[in-house]
Structures are given as structure tokens and as C-alpha cells.
Design an enzyme around this catalytic site. Structure first.
Site, PDB file in Angstrom:
ATOM      1  N   ASN A  37       0.864  -1.330   0.159  1.00 25.92           N
ATOM      2  CA  ASN A  37       0.098  -0.055  -0.041  1.00 25.92           C
ATOM      3  C   ASN A  37       0.924   1.344   0.039  1.00 25.92           C
ATOM      4  O   ASN A  37       1.657   1.521   0.810  1.00 25.92           O
ATOM      5  CB  ASN A  37      -0.945  -0.053   1.086  1.00 25.92           C
ATOM      6  N   HIS A 122     -14.719  -4.832  10.919  1.00 27.73           N
ATOM      7  CA  HIS A 122     -14.494  -3.534  11.363  1.00 27.73           C
ATOM      8  C   HIS A 122     -15.569  -2.577  11.953  1.00 27.73           C
ATOM      9  O   HIS A 122     -16.454  -2.173  10.880  1.00 27.73           O
ATOM     10  CB  HIS A 122     -13.567  -2.678  10.459  1.00 27.73           C
ATOM     11  N   ARG A 147     -13.671  -5.465  15.518  1.00 29.95           N
ATOM     12  CA  ARG A 147     -12.691  -4.387  15.864  1.00 29.95           C
ATOM     13  C   ARG A 147     -13.356  -3.247  16.103  1.00 29.95           C
ATOM     14  O   ARG A 147     -14.324  -2.750  15.209  1.00 29.95           O
ATOM     15  CB  ARG A 147     -11.509  -4.210  14.854  1.00 29.95           C
ATOM     16  N   TYR A 159      -6.848   7.094  13.721  1.00 30.06           N
ATOM     17  CA  TYR A 159      -6.599   6.248  12.737  1.00 30.06           C
ATOM     18  C   TYR A 159      -7.763   5.056  12.855  1.00 30.06           C
ATOM     19  O   TYR A 159      -8.627   4.960  14.023  1.00 30.06           O
ATOM     20  CB  TYR A 159      -5.589   5.092  13.436  1.00 30.06           C
ATOM     21  N   ASP A 211      -7.203  -1.604  17.423  1.00 25.41           N
ATOM     22  CA  ASP A 211      -5.722  -1.435  16.816  1.00 25.41           C
ATOM     23  C   ASP A 211      -5.328  -0.018  17.235  1.00 25.41           C
ATOM     24  O   ASP A 211      -5.925   1.005  16.865  1.00 25.41           O
ATOM     25  CB  ASP A 211      -5.896  -1.406  15.328  1.00 25.41           C
ATOM     26  N   HIS A 213      -2.508   1.011  16.264  1.00 25.92           N
ATOM     27  CA  HIS A 213      -1.728   1.479  15.025  1.00 25.92           C
ATOM     28  C   HIS A 213      -0.197   2.192  15.399  1.00 25.92           C
ATOM     29  O   HIS A 213      -0.047   3.125  14.956  1.00 25.92           O
ATOM     30  CB  HIS A 213      -2.518   2.401  14.268  1.00 25.92           C
ATOM     31  N   GLU A 237      -3.783  -4.356  19.395  1.00 30.24           N
ATOM     32  CA  GLU A 237      -2.968  -4.376  18.126  1.00 30.24           C
ATOM     33  C   GLU A 237      -1.981  -3.491  18.091  1.00 30.24           C
ATOM     34  O   GLU A 237      -2.381  -2.286  18.248  1.00 30.24           O
ATOM     35  CB  GLU A 237      -3.852  -4.674  16.785  1.00 30.24           C
ATOM     36  N   GLU A 263       1.790  -6.712  11.143  1.00 29.99           N
ATOM     37  CA  GLU A 263       1.167  -6.370   9.889  1.00 29.99           C
ATOM     38  C   GLU A 263       2.235  -5.760   8.951  1.00 29.99           C
ATOM     39  O   GLU A 263       2.348  -5.915   7.737  1.00 29.99           O
ATOM     40  CB  GLU A 263      -0.075  -5.608   9.747  1.00 29.99           C
ATOM     41  N   ARG A 284       0.839 -11.283  12.993  1.00 30.86           N
ATOM     42  CA  ARG A 284      -0.160 -10.779  11.999  1.00 30.86           C
ATOM     43  C   ARG A 284       0.487 -10.693  10.513  1.00 30.86           C
ATOM     44  O   ARG A 284      -0.157 -10.061   9.543  1.00 30.86           O
ATOM     45  CB  ARG A 284      -0.721  -9.322  12.202  1.00 30.86           C
ATOM     46  N   HIS A 313      -3.205 -10.031   9.002  1.00 32.12           N
ATOM     47  CA  HIS A 313      -3.835  -8.680   8.385  1.00 32.12           C
ATOM     48  C   HIS A 313      -4.670  -8.979   7.252  1.00 32.12           C
ATOM     49  O   HIS A 313      -4.274  -9.906   6.488  1.00 32.12           O
ATOM     50  CB  HIS A 313      -2.424  -7.973   7.977  1.00 32.12           C
ATOM     51  N   ASP A 317      -6.102  -3.423   1.344  1.00 33.66           N
ATOM     52  CA  ASP A 317      -4.970  -3.152   0.718  1.00 33.66           C
ATOM     53  C   ASP A 317      -4.460  -4.502   0.160  1.00 33.66           C
ATOM     54  O   ASP A 317      -3.400  -4.733  -0.446  1.00 33.66           O
ATOM     55  CB  ASP A 317      -4.059  -2.210   0.913  1.00 33.66           C
ATOM     56  N   GLU A 340      -8.532 -11.130   9.940  1.00 28.59           N
ATOM     57  CA  GLU A 340      -9.133  -9.897   9.715  1.00 28.59           C
ATOM     58  C   GLU A 340      -9.788 -10.046   8.369  1.00 28.59           C
ATOM     59  O   GLU A 340      -9.439 -10.452   7.367  1.00 28.59           O
ATOM     60  CB  GLU A 340      -7.895  -8.751   9.731  1.00 28.59           C
ATOM     61  N   TRP A 403       2.641   7.001  12.151  1.00 28.71           N
ATOM     62  CA  TRP A 403       0.993   6.951  11.782  1.00 28.71           C
ATOM     63  C   TRP A 403       0.867   5.349  11.886  1.00 28.71           C
ATOM     64  O   TRP A 403       0.263   4.966  12.376  1.00 28.71           O
ATOM     65  CB  TRP A 403       1.008   7.168  10.221  1.00 28.71           C
TER      66      TRP A 403
HETATM   67  O1  LIG Z   1      -5.949  -3.584   9.179  1.00 27.83           O
HETATM   68  C1  LIG Z   1      -5.417  -3.104   9.928  1.00 27.83           C
HETATM   69  O2  LIG Z   1      -5.109  -3.589  11.016  1.00 27.83           O
HETATM   70  C2  LIG Z   1      -4.316  -1.902   9.733  1.00 27.83           C
HETATM   71  O3  LIG Z   1      -3.919  -1.285  10.303  1.00 27.83           O
HETATM   72  C3  LIG Z   1      -4.609  -1.393   8.160  1.00 27.83           C
HETATM   73  C4  LIG Z   1      -3.482  -0.743   7.847  1.00 27.83           C
HETATM   74  O4  LIG Z   1      -3.422   0.590   8.180  1.00 27.83           O
HETATM   75  C5  LIG Z   1      -3.386  -0.722   6.247  1.00 27.83           C
HETATM   76  O5  LIG Z   1      -3.375  -1.992   5.764  1.00 27.83           O
HETATM   77  C6  LIG Z   1      -1.864   0.061   5.745  1.00 27.83           C
HETATM   78  O6  LIG Z   1      -1.807  -0.287   4.485  1.00 27.83           O
HETATM   79 MG   LIG Z   2      -3.313  -2.814  12.107  1.00 32.05          MG
END
Ligand SMILES: O=C(O)C(=O)C[C@H](O)[C@H](O)CO
Ligand SMILES: [Mg+2]
Length: 403
Positions: A37, A122, A147, A159, A211, A213, A237, A263, A284, A313, A317, A340, A403
Site C-alpha cells: 500500500n 471493522h 474491531r 486511525y 488497533d 496503530h 494490536e 502487519e 499478523r 492482516h 490493501d 481480519e 502513523w
Molecule cells: O487492518 C489493519 O489492522 C491496519 O492497520 C490497516 C493498515 O493501516 C493498512 O493496511 C495500511 O496499508
Molecule cells: Mg493494524
């Protein structure tokens, strides 16, 4: 059998997806996912310039040799671009091998350990109430695991929250990176309230995931874990960026909240310490980004020795090609945890016809020989690549953050 052609199909049916097609002299072909991605064309260049030309004339059955040729032969090992390129080749070769055998992929891996694999969906909303309404919608669709991510009062973006309730969350939403703002104090104050409200409304049976993130420091993650553990999350996560694997030791000392990570990992070396020290509960790393089935199988077997389960994951994407292969892997892998599932747009499902299906909160692998996913190239050609970037994040004072 010999490989006669290997080529990439780059398309953007709502989002960019990179697909590898490996063709043979016997007419059989295999499909792999090479999508990274926001860095799609870097993998395309790696494959087209360096890896695909070395495949021509080889026996596609020699998966192990081709994997090591690509990994060791590059000299420059690992990294997301290299490992996604190798992953795409590997998935396509397993697809060919299973087609030659006339078996669905999970049969070739060792046969089914289960009939269906539990997925998590999600739920996102701009506030707690709207997020929980989304949880309700998922429960009605049959999900056993959801989630939860919601907007934080005082923060314009956060996020995992879709722009509109009920819409898909798509992070790569601008040509150049959008700038988000992050405030740890506000987040830590709010996140436990979301868990408390979710348990109050849905009781204890529903699995809740969250998550972070990569946004916290280890001691902040420890605090979050302590505060939400009474609501028994299925997992937290990516609490901290995982370059420093030892950081998880500190989080672990403070909380029994199960931890998931990986991930962004692309090799067993990214998670070796995490797994052997029992610092995490779920790994993941995906088939696409971590060197394909050949390598992720090694990670999963190693994880099984240490009571760590898989939780791949499955954001949008990862193309349906990765998802199809993952569902076969999940069906086989003894130490499966959860998968997921962010549904793709309908048009993506049209570009990638597949035989896996969602039913009652689970995925069921298909019985078509191979991984069961194909690509409609004519349709794909109608959606040309468009540059799209993931956002960046800044603290309130402007400091660039994770991020
Ligand atoms: O699905 C998740 O847990 C993510 O964190 C998604 C990511 O931000 C995303 O796949 C980045 O490309
Ligand atoms: Mg994630």
C-alpha cells in the site's frame, strides 16, 4: 513444466492492487498478490527488473529453490519491497502446484484443521455511540468478533475511523500524504470508555479487538492494557512500533491483555524475539508482505512452539488473491487464531472472481484447485493506477509521529 511468462497487472478498482500472473508451457497459470500500500510501483519495479526475468524457463514446482534463489540470491535481504516481490512469486507458484495436483491449496499444505475460519470485522464511528451501532450491524451479519475504533473528542481525525459511519475505512485516501494530528493523552482517556460501553451494550460473548496503530510508548501501552483488561479484549494490536522487540517485555509485565503485532513485518527475524519470549499472543505477518506461503509457514510453525497463534492482516490493501490464499492457510494452520476481514468494494470482487465465501462470521475456503482466486484482466484494464499515499501523523506541537 516450465515458466514461459511472468507479468504484472496493476489496476485501481477503487484502490491500487498489483497482481502477478505466472504462465507455463502447459497452459496452467498461477496468480500472486504484490500490493504494498502506497509503495505499489516500487514492488512492480523490483519484480519487473530483477525477479521476473530470472523465472523464465524454470520449473514452477521448485518452489523452495526459487524462494531461496530470490531471497539469498538478492544479497540485499528482507525489507517490505523485496519480501512482497518474493511473496507474490511464491503465492503464484503454490497456486500452480495446487492446480497441477488438482487440489484446493489447504489440502496441499496438510489438509484442513477446521471447517471454517473465524474472522473479525471493522466497526468505526465518529463517536462511541455510532461505533457501537456499527458493532450491532456486524453482529446482525453474523460476526463473532469485531474491531472497535472511534473518533476521539478534540481530535479531527483518528486511525481506523471511516469518514462517514458505515463507510469503509480507506487510509490511502490522497495522492500525497494527508497530515493527521495525534494526542496521546486524549486517546488514553477515551479508549477505555469505548471498551466499557461496548461490554455494557453487547455483554461478554462478543470478541472485541482494537488497533492502536503503533502510536504509544511502551509504558503508555502498559497503562492502556491495564485499563481495558477488565473488558477482556480479544487483542490489542500494534500498541507500539515494533522495531524494538524488547519493548513488548515491558508491556507484558503490566497487563494480561492479549497482544497482536506484525502487519508490517516481512520476515521471521522481525518477530523471533517477540515469539520466543512469549511477549505476544498473535502474529499478523501476511502472505503477501512476508515472503509468501513458504516463509509465513515457517513463522507459523515457530509461533506454534510458543503458544502464539495467527491473526493475519486482512485490510482492503491485501487483494482478494492474498485473502484467498490466506483462507486456505488459515484452514490448514494448526495454531490459527483469527482472520481480519475488511470487505472489498463490489467492483474489486468482480475484478477478482473467487470461490471463498463469508458465512455466519466465518470464511469457508473453496474447493477449486489452487487458491481459488483469478483476475478478469479486461475488467482490470478499465481501472488504471492512480498514485495514492498513506497519511502521516503529527503531535500537537508539530512533531512528526508514528502513523
Ligand atoms: O487492518 C489493519 O489492522 C491496519 O492497520 C490497516 C493498515 O493501516 C493498512 O493496511 C495500511 O496499508
Ligand atoms: Mg493494524
Amino acid at each position: 513444466m516450465k515458466i514461459t511468462r511472468a507479468r504484472l497487472i496493476v489496476c485501481s478498482p477503487g484502490r491500487n492492487l498489483v497482481t502477478l500472473k505466472i504462465e507455463t508451457d502447459e497452459g496452467l497459470y498461477g496468480i500472486g498478490d504484490a500490493t504494498l500500500n502506497g509503495r505499489e510501483l516500487a514492488v512492480v519495479a523490483y519484480l519487473e527488473e530483477h525477479l521476473l526475468p530470472t523465472l523464465i524457463g524454470r520449473d514452477p514446482a521448485a518452489i523452495e529453490d526459487i524462494w531461496h534463489y530470490a531471497y539469498r540470491g538478492a544479497y540485499w535481504r528482507r525489507g517490505p519491497v523485496t519480501m512482497s516481490a518474493i511473496g507474490a512469486v511464491d503465492i503464484a507458484l503454490w497456486d500452480i502446484k495446487a492446480k497441477v495436483a488438482g487440489l484446493p491449496l489447504h489440502q496441499l499444505l496438510g489438509g484442513p484443521s477446521r471447517q471454517r475460519v473465524m474472522v473479525y470485522g471493522h466497526a468505526t464511528g465518529r463517536d462511541i455511540e455510532s461505533c457501537l451501532d456499527e458493532v450491532q450491524r456486524h453482529v446482525e451479519l453474523g460476526y463473532r468478533a469485531v474491531r472497535v475504533q472511534c473518533g476521539i473528542p478534540g481530535m479531527a481525525t483518528t486511525y481506523g475511523v471511516a469518514k462517514k459511519t458505515g463507510e469503509r475505512y480507506e487510509p490511502a485516501d490522497a495522492e500525497l500524504p494527508a497530515e493527521h494530528v495525534w494526542d496521546t493523552a486524549r486517546y488514553l482517556d477515551h479508549a477505555p470508555k469505548l471498551f466499557a460501553a461496548a461490554r455494557q451494550r453487547f455483554g461478554n460473548e462478543l470478541h472485541l479487538l482494537h488497533d492502536v496503530h503503533h502510536r504509544l510508548t511502551p509504558i503508555e501501552a502498559a497503562r492502556l492494557g491495564k485499563e481495558v483488561e477488565e473488558f477482556h479484549p480479544f487483542w490489542l494490536e500494534d500498541c507500539v512500533p515494533a522495531e524494538e522487540q524488547d519493548a513488548f517485555a515491558l508491556i507484558r509485565q503490566h497487563t494480561t491483555a492479549p497482544l497482536a503485532v506484525g502487519e508490517v513485518f516481512n520476515s521471521i527475524h522481525d518477530c523471533k524475539a517477540l515469539i520466543e519470549n512469549h511477549w505476544i499472543d498473535y502474529i499478523r505477518a501476511t502472505l503477501t508482505h512476508a515472503g509468501g506461503i513458504t516463509h509465513v509457514r515457517r513463522i507459523a510453525d515457530f509461533a506454534a512452539l510458543h503458544h502464539v497463534r495467527t491473526g493475519f492482516h486482512g485490510a482492503t490493501d491485501l487483494s482478494p488473491v492474498c485473502m484467498g490464499a490466506a483462507i486456505h492457510f488459515d484452514t490448514w494452520v494448526p495454531n490459527f487464531g483469527i482472520q481480519e476481514y475488511m470487505p472489498h468494494e463490489a467492483v474489486v470482487d468482480e475484478v477478482f472472481p473467487h470461490d471463498y465465501r463469508f458465512e455466519d462470521g466465518h470464511f469457508i475456503a473453496g474447493q477449486t484447485p489452487g487458491h481459488g482466486v483469478d483476475i478478469d484482466e479486461e475488467l482490470a484494464a478499465r481501472f488504471p493506477y492512480r498514485r495514492a499515499s498513506l497519511p502521516v501523523n503529527r503531535l500537537l506541537d508539530g512533531t512528526l509521529w508514528h502513523w
